[in-house]
Write a protein that holds these residues in place. Structure first.
Motif, PDB file in Angstrom:
ATOM      1  N   ALA A  62       0.823  -1.209   0.000  1.00 50.60           N
ATOM      2  CA  ALA A  62       0.000   0.000   0.000  1.00 50.60           C
ATOM      3  C   ALA A  62       0.857   1.259   0.000  1.00 50.60           C
ATOM      4  N   LEU A  63       1.916   1.262   0.820  1.00 50.91           N
ATOM      5  CA  LEU A  63       2.798   2.430   0.876  1.00 50.91           C
ATOM      6  C   LEU A  63       3.532   2.637  -0.439  1.00 50.91           C
ATOM      7  N   VAL A  64       3.995   1.546  -1.046  1.00 50.24           N
ATOM      8  CA  VAL A  64       4.697   1.668  -2.327  1.00 50.24           C
ATOM      9  C   VAL A  64       3.759   2.228  -3.385  1.00 50.24           C
ATOM     10  N   ALA A  65       2.577   1.644  -3.496  1.00 49.58           N
ATOM     11  CA  ALA A  65       1.634   2.076  -4.531  1.00 49.58           C
ATOM     12  C   ALA A  65       1.249   3.546  -4.382  1.00 49.58           C
ATOM     13  N   GLU A  66       1.166   4.001  -3.138  1.00 52.82           N
ATOM     14  CA  GLU A  66       0.718   5.375  -2.903  1.00 52.82           C
ATOM     15  C   GLU A  66       1.828   6.400  -3.053  1.00 52.82           C
ATOM     16  N   HIS A  67       3.065   6.035  -2.698  1.00 49.88           N
ATOM     17  CA  HIS A  67       4.103   7.056  -2.580  1.00 49.88           C
ATOM     18  C   HIS A  67       5.290   6.907  -3.532  1.00 49.88           C
ATOM     19  N   ALA A  68       5.473   5.754  -4.134  1.00 45.50           N
ATOM     20  CA  ALA A  68       6.617   5.576  -5.038  1.00 45.50           C
ATOM     21  C   ALA A  68       6.332   6.214  -6.395  1.00 45.50           C
ATOM     22  N   ASP A  69       7.347   6.246  -7.246  1.00 42.34           N
ATOM     23  CA  ASP A  69       7.189   6.731  -8.615  1.00 42.34           C
ATOM     24  C   ASP A  69       6.159   5.873  -9.349  1.00 42.34           C
ATOM     25  N   PRO A  70       5.355   6.450 -10.232  1.00 40.78           N
ATOM     26  CA  PRO A  70       4.356   5.654 -10.959  1.00 40.78           C
ATOM     27  C   PRO A  70       4.969   4.507 -11.769  1.00 40.78           C
ATOM     28  N   ASP A  71       6.243   4.628 -12.132  1.00 41.43           N
ATOM     29  CA  ASP A  71       6.909   3.569 -12.889  1.00 41.43           C
ATOM     30  C   ASP A  71       7.682   2.602 -11.995  1.00 41.43           C
ATOM     31  N   VAL A  72       7.392   2.593 -10.718  1.00 45.19           N
ATOM     32  CA  VAL A  72       8.123   1.749  -9.785  1.00 45.19           C
ATOM     33  C   VAL A  72       7.980   0.267 -10.139  1.00 45.19           C
TER      34      VAL A  72
END
Length: 376
Positions: free
Chosen positions: A126-136
């Motif tokens: 959830a944290l990655v999807a919300e806060h990382a770069d869209p191309d993560v």
């Protein structure tokens, strides 16, 4: 040319024949992520769940990655990473963080040692999807025997593309990418909080906390004898506090006690702090992240409550509980008491007698024994 992975140590964590600083999953993740690591820009790589520094230091040494951000739940792992980096002259390539939005902000590659608990994976995803770069790109690895299809399902709640790669040496990597739009992702849920009317408390938990918002049966076994604890004033310690249940119930029932709750797990400490706040006890209970009783002066505590773990990773290891018994003995005042609950088949009473002092049994069931040990 030597490989940095061959130089890593577990110190200060427990060691043993089946306990290693690097495993096949570490090596597979670094190999599978090689193209992304080689192309990574400064500050775009995040490592979560690195046990002793293999992923972080491997990325730096093998691929020249800089500005790595890391999060490790266990403090022993975090200390081992920093100790390994210092010994190998690699202290400048990474920074340690909590499991927060700042950890993931702008990340383009996230390497994850898969946690056992699906809720822990859900919080990370959830944290990655919300806060990382869209191309993560998220590359999450684990031992095949501990992996389930449910892990793919958890990642699929937050990413539109989830695929598993071929296994190697009994490890496998799952790759997740293309975070779903916020409208399609589950509502933010961590920490969760649940009321327990039978105890008169609210328990809060982050995804990685043992037992979650429930109350494990060992803790319940110790709670059943809490009225027998004689201390009504002085200082008390909930050692290995988990979500803070023992600390909160004790503080509620003994208004004259000052209570400290400690745990080395970042998820546990964050959960315990949320539990303390939910029960209005921030003035009475202090929560700290520490290995054992580190930072607590010798002979300064009247009462210790302990529900010790007995695993190191997947290995049953008696050294875990013994180390905590030694810690408790160090901080207890003369005649101070350690109230402990433990799996009956582990037969800890002789160890408690030797390490702490005279020990008597106050409760025993099919699974758990409750004892009180008095510091001599």
């Amino acid at each position: 040319m030597s490989d940095v992975l061959d130089e890593l140590r577990r110190d200060p964590d427990l060691d043993g024949p089946n306990l290693h600083a690097v495993d096949a999953t570490d090596r597979l993740l670094l190999d599978e992520a090689a193209p992304e690591l080689a192309a990574a820009g400064d500050g775009t790589v995040v490592v979560i769940g690195d046990r002793y520094g293999a992923l972080t230091l491997g990325a730096i040494a093998r691929y020249g990655v800089s500005g790595v951000r890391t999060h490790q739940d266990r403090l022993t792992g975090e200390l081992a990473l920093h100790a390994n980096a210092g010994r190998l002259g690699m202290t400048g390539g990474f920074t340690s963080h909590g499991l927060t939005p700042e950890l993931l902000a702008g990340a383009r590659l996230v390497l994850v040692q898969l946690p056992r608990a699906l809720d822990a994976l859900d919080e990370v995803a959830a944290l990655v999807a919300e806060h990382a770069d869209p191309d993560v790109v998220v590359m999450a690895g684990g031992r095949v025997k501990h992996m389930t299809h449910a892990m793919n399902d958890v990642l699929g709640r937050h990413f539109s593309e989830v695929r598993a790669r071929l296994a190697r040496q009994k490890s496998r990597v799952i790759v997740a990418s293309s975070p779903l739009p916020a409208s399609q992702r589950p509502a933010r849920r961590w920490p969760e909080c649940v009321e327990h009317p039978d105890l008169g408390i609210t328990v809060c938990a982050h995804g990685g906390a043992f037992a979650g918002t429930g109350i494990d049966i060992g803790t319940r076994a110790l709670l059943a004898h809490l009225d027998d604890v004689p201390h009504t004033t002085g200082t008390a310690l909930d050692l290995g506090c988990g979500t803070g249940v023992l600390a909160v119930v004790l503080a509620r029932s003994r208004p004259g006690l000052t209570v400290t709750a400690t745990d080395e797990s970042a998820a546990a400490v964050a959960s315990a702090q949320a539990t303390v706040e939910a029960n209005g006890l921030t003035e009475r209970v202090r929560v700290t992240r520490a290995v054992g009783t580190a930072g607590i002066p010798d002979g300064s505590v009247d009462l210790v409550l302990l529900n010790p773990p007995f695993h190191v990773e997947a290995t049953v290891h008696p050294g875990v509980a013994r180390a905590l018994f030694v810690d408790a003995a160090r901080v207890l005042r003369p005649d101070g008491q350690l109230w402990a609950v433990w799996n009956s088949h582990l037969r800890y009473r002789p160890t408690l007698e030797h390490v702490v002092g005279p020990t008597r049994q106050v409760g025993r069931g099919p699974k758990f024994t409750v004892t009180v040990s008095t510091r001599g």
